[in-house]
Scaffold this active site. Structure first.
Site, PDB file in Angstrom:
ATOM      1  NE  ARG A   1      -4.562  -8.432  -7.111  1.00 54.48           N
ATOM      2  CZ  ARG A   1      -5.621  -7.884  -7.714  1.00 54.48           C
ATOM      3  NH1 ARG A   1      -5.589  -7.600  -8.989  1.00 54.48           N
ATOM      4  NH2 ARG A   1      -6.716  -7.622  -7.043  1.00 54.48           N
TER       5      ARG A   1
ATOM      6  CG  HIS B   1       0.827  -6.761   3.190  1.00 54.61           C
ATOM      7  ND1 HIS B   1       1.138  -5.527   2.682  1.00 54.61           N
ATOM      8  CD2 HIS B   1      -0.522  -6.838   3.170  1.00 54.61           C
ATOM      9  CE1 HIS B   1       0.024  -4.890   2.372  1.00 54.61           C
ATOM     10  NE2 HIS B   1      -1.010  -5.667   2.653  1.00 54.61           N
TER      11      HIS B   1
ATOM     12  CG  HIS C   1      -1.729  -1.192   1.418  1.00 58.90           C
ATOM     13  ND1 HIS C   1      -2.693  -1.573   0.519  1.00 58.90           N
ATOM     14  CD2 HIS C   1      -1.731  -2.141   2.376  1.00 58.90           C
ATOM     15  CE1 HIS C   1      -3.251  -2.697   0.923  1.00 58.90           C
ATOM     16  NE2 HIS C   1      -2.685  -3.068   2.046  1.00 58.90           N
TER      17      HIS C   1
ATOM     18  CD  GLU D   1      -3.125  -3.965   5.536  1.00 61.29           C
ATOM     19  OE1 GLU D   1      -3.790  -3.299   4.740  1.00 61.29           O
ATOM     20  OE2 GLU D   1      -2.877  -5.162   5.364  1.00 61.29           O
TER      21      GLU D   1
END
Ligand code: ZN
Length: 319
Positions: free
Chosen positions: A198, A178, A103, A121
């Site tokens: 992605r 991740h 991200h 996150e």
């Protein structure tokens, strides 16, 4: 109802479900939700994001969405400044491996993704099979090696897998490569953002076609070298019962774990406090709650009394 009473109202959320090629059926079979199908991957439990805006389940605010309440009833959230509700809480059921992703931070997303927030996150591991691993970070030593490993598909060398078990807690800063692997269930607390790049999708097809990759943007935002594995996985030591056990405090959120066994009392003195029951059942200020319930205690809620045998994850923003 005067405003003092309104701020005593517990805001129970109706989750929004998302299907995915890697999803499963445990959100139905283990959590009791009415899921849209057998490949349900995500339960957006507390969300005001346009891609999944949760409505309040009952009470004075029944049917109103979290984004509406944020805009129309700011006193419920301590009149915190900001054009959108800042956090998003979801449960992820990975029946298969998720794609390898990364991200952006606020600066990159704001500039390249129409003013979106970036995404920091964190994951609380709700369940994981024996010997489970996750992908956290990578092994490239500099930007040149990163580009070479990605463009030449050197995935085994590139990706760093770390062992995880139920109860582990993992912080994922922007720029961290991740991926959740099959069999793992997590509760994710994150910034209110849906921007994911992605990097690699194991060559899988969806409706006969590979899903889009975002190689250029990924290389832009991946942190090199990666933070060590030890710095990423926080081992939650034996939780103290009937108290708010802090898991993390970062720029965007504070997260706690609560193990209620008998009764406990705490004070809701934050702009708002999100709670998710992840195991068991009990009462909160006399109202029944059970595994799978997600709710917000508004600003000024005050004394919180809980009874029963249950585990909860709580979160709020960092002041
Ligand atoms: Zn992510």
């Amino acid at each position: 109802m005067n405003s003092a009473d309104a701020n005593k109202e517990i805001l129970f959320m109706s989750p929004v479900f998302k299907q995915a090629i890697w999803g499963g059926n445990k959100l139905g079979s283990k959590w009791g939700y009415e899921i849209p199908g057998d490949n349900t991957g995500e339960c957006w439990a507390v969300s005001a994001h346009p891609n999944g805006d949760c409505a309040v389940r009952g009470g004075v605010y029944a049917g109103r969405t979290l984004s509406q309440l944020w805009a129309e009833e700011p006193q419920l959230f301590g009149n915190v400044q900001g054009d959108r509700f800042p956090l998003l809480v979801k449960i992820i059921d990975a029946n298969d491996d998720l794609s390898i992703q990364v991200h952006p931070d606020d600066a990159y997303a704001g500039k390249n993704e129409n003013g979106s927030f970036g995404k920091t996150e964190c994951w609380y591991i709700l369940d994981a099979p024996e010997g489970a691993t996750l992908v956290i970070g990578h092994n490239a030593k500099d930007k040149a090696e990163l580009e070479d490993m990605i463009s030449n598909g050197r995935w085994d060398e590139f990706l760093r897998e770390v062992p995880v078990k139920k109860g582990d807690f993992i912080q994922i800063d922007p720029g961290t490569v991740h991926a959740i692997k099959g069999g793992i269930q997590i509760l994710e607390t994150q910034q209110n953002s849906d921007i994911t790049y992605r990097v690699y999708d194991y060559g899988r097809l969806q409706d006969g076609k590979p899903r889009e990759l975002h190689i250029g943007k990924s290389i832009d935002v991946i942190t090199v070298p990666a933070k060590s594995a030890q710095e990423s996985v926080i081992n939650v030591s034996a939780d103290v019962k009937n108290t708010m056990n802090p898991l993390i405090s970062c720029d965007y959120y504070r997260v706690w774990k609560l193990d209620v066994d008998g009764s406990m009392e705490t004070a809701q003195e934050y702009p708002f406090l999100i709670m998710s029951v992840v195991e068991g059942d009990g009462l909160i200020n006399g109202q029944p709650i059970k595994k799978g319930d997600h709710f917000i205690l508004p600003s000024g809620f005050g004394k919180v009394q809980m009874q029963g045998r249950m585990e909860l994850i709580a979160s709020t923003i960092t002041a």
